[in-house]
Design an enzyme around this catalytic site. Structure first.
Site, mmCIF file in Angstrom:
data_model
loop_
_atom_site.group_PDB
_atom_site.id
_atom_site.type_symbol
_atom_site.label_atom_id
_atom_site.label_comp_id
_atom_site.label_asym_id
_atom_site.label_seq_id
_atom_site.Cartn_x
_atom_site.Cartn_y
_atom_site.Cartn_z
ATOM 1 N N LYS A 210 -10.742 36.112 32.861
ATOM 2 C CA LYS A 210 -10.830 34.677 33.187
ATOM 3 C C LYS A 210 -9.607 33.972 33.717
ATOM 4 C CE LYS A 210 -13.875 31.090 31.740
ATOM 5 N NZ LYS A 210 -14.843 31.472 32.683
ATOM 6 N N ARG A 211 -8.672 34.448 33.341
ATOM 7 C CA ARG A 211 -7.385 33.743 33.600
ATOM 8 C C ARG A 211 -7.096 34.151 34.956
ATOM 9 N NH1 ARG A 211 -2.540 37.055 33.318
ATOM 10 N NH2 ARG A 211 -3.643 38.914 32.670
#
Ligand code: GLU
Length: 449
Positions: A210-211
């Site tokens: 997600k980062r």
């Protein structure tokens, strides 16, 4: 060669929402099954009762449905406890597993597999021969109790009972395969074929998360990506048809797909490429009316629309869409263009200082004269023939004679109030004759002050 019935499965654990990586695994299973006129099974692996959540199962189902990766049958492991219990019973009876007293951990007793300690070899369709000495695994745990089986056991039992012919899953499961082969041999099951597909990587080649901005599948839906474009893009992660071709619809992917042409190397997730593919699908395959409806929903739903200064006809909205369409790859960009004031002039009359209307060294009297001439020329165009090309034709000679900057800059600025905007003929045709003339008149008034 005898044709074996192809059956694949996608076996997610409902411990997180469906992300790009999981969706790609589901897709490869789907494509392979369809290609061979086989079956694609969806199996929810919820043996981890604490971490599995019904809402995450719903997310997975909704994501797959949105992508149209429709399953032929559905199973949930928590509904199948008895099936596993029988298999555990058989292993215990045949002394392939045993109840083991535990000193550490949260249980006094678990069920361990009696490891025969041998070398397991298997031919992976993607990675070739893989060999693994299982003696280092020891007697591993396969269930907490007869009614509480763990992952390795349930996978093996289900793949057998569901007659899975090909296990297609992400590469991080390679190290699980030898354990699973030991269990299936102990149960006298036949081995499925294995194909471990490479991971999807972030631009820095670390595991995608997600980062790195990788969204869940449903976030792509919310952003207005087209499901067929997402599917097209996912297919090209570690697979290609052996040609330069990049735009595929689902049936074309089914025709072209093969596990043999899946590459060993991980591929990098590239959102720009996804957007490019989305644009291709949007322009080539989405019916015009569907595109327009989506635009209309976003445009009329925008905050700015509430504050608009005049009432719009459907015709007006349709011509605005032709301008937006040039600028977007994904529907969410419609909202961005609106929020970033790019196209405020479609909602409201522009406000500006007289000086902004002047081209370079131009004086107010000259700009004013040019605008008046444009008003006359536009007034002469009949309502029916008022459109981009006729407008251009009516104004072009005059602009060429008096200087394009001197004529077209004040016109464009009067219509848009912006340094950058679509060309003045497009603006005039979209805004319509009445609104265009009104704005040019206001500009003449501003120049008078
Ligand atoms: N349930 C496993 C997971 O979510 C996949 C098991 C498999 O494909 O064999 O990672």
């Amino acid at each position: 060669m005898m044709k074996k019935n192809v059956k694949t499965r996608f076996a997610p654990s409902p411990t997180g929402v469906l992300h790009i990586g999981g969706a790609r695994t589901a897709l490869f299973n789907y494509l392979f099954a369809k290609k061979h006129e086989g079956e694609f099974i969806l199996r929810i692996e919820d043996t981890d009762r604490e971490r599995s959540k019904p809402e995450l199962e719903s997310d997975i189902l909704d994501s797959l449905s949105w992508l149209s990766l429709n399953w032929d049958s559905f199973h949930r492991q928590s509904d199948r406890t008895e099936v596993y219990q029988k298999a555990i019973g058989k292993l215990l009876e045949n002394k392939k597993a045993y109840l083991s007293k535990e000193e550490a951990g949260d249980r006094e007793q678990v069920i361990r597999f009696k490891n025969p300690n041998k070398v397991i070899k298997f031919d992976d369709i993607v990675r070739g021969e893989i060999s693994f000495d299982t003696s280092e695994l020891g007697d591993f745990v396969i269930a907490k109790s007869e009614k509480e089986p763990l992952y390795h056991l349930t996978v093996v039992v289900d793949d057998h009972k569901m007659e899975i012919s090909h296990v297609i899953r992400a590469e991080d499961h390679i190290s699980n395969t030898p354990r699973q082969i030991l269990i299936l041999e102990a149960l006298d099951y036949t081995r499925p074929e294995y194909a471990h597909i490479p991971l999807i990587l972030a631009p820095d080649r670390s595991k995608l998360s997600k980062r790195h901005g990788a969204a869940s599948v449903l976030e792509y839906k919310e952003k207005g990506f087209l499901p067929e474009a997402v599917v097209n893009y996912l297919a090209l992660l570690s697979w290609n048809p052996g040609t330069e071709r990049e735009i595929f619809r689902i049936n074309e992917l089914i025709d072209a797909f093969s596990l043999e042409s899946v590459q060993k190397g991980g591929s990098i997730f590239d959102e720009d490429k996804l957007r490019w593919i989305n644009k291709n699908h949007l322009m080539k395959f989405t019916p015009g009316e569907e595109q327009y409806e989506e635009f209309k929903k976003r445009f009329l739903g925008s905050k700015k629309f509430e504050k608009k200064q005049w009432s719009f006809s459907d015709e007006y909205l349709r011509s605005i869409w032709t301008v937006f369409k040039e600028r977007i790859s994904v529907y969410e960009e419609i909202d961005h263009l609106i929020d970033e004031h790019e196209f405020d002039f479609f909602f409201e009359k522009p406000q500006y200082e007289a000086e902004r209307l002047l081209w370079k060294e131009q004086n107010k009297a000259d700009a004013s004269e040019n605008l008046r001439e444009l008003i006359d020329r536009l007034s002469d165009i009949s309502d029916e023939s008022y459109e981009h090309d006729t407008i251009k034709e009516a104004l072009w000679d005059y602009a060429s004679e008096k200087g394009r900057g001197e004529v077209l800059w004040p016109m464009r600025y009067a219509l848009s109030g912006k340094e950058r905007s679509p060309d003045p003929f497009t603006l005039a045709s979209v805004l319509g004759k009445e609104e265009t003339i009104e704005r040019l008149r206001s500009a003449v008034d501003v120049l008078k002050k």
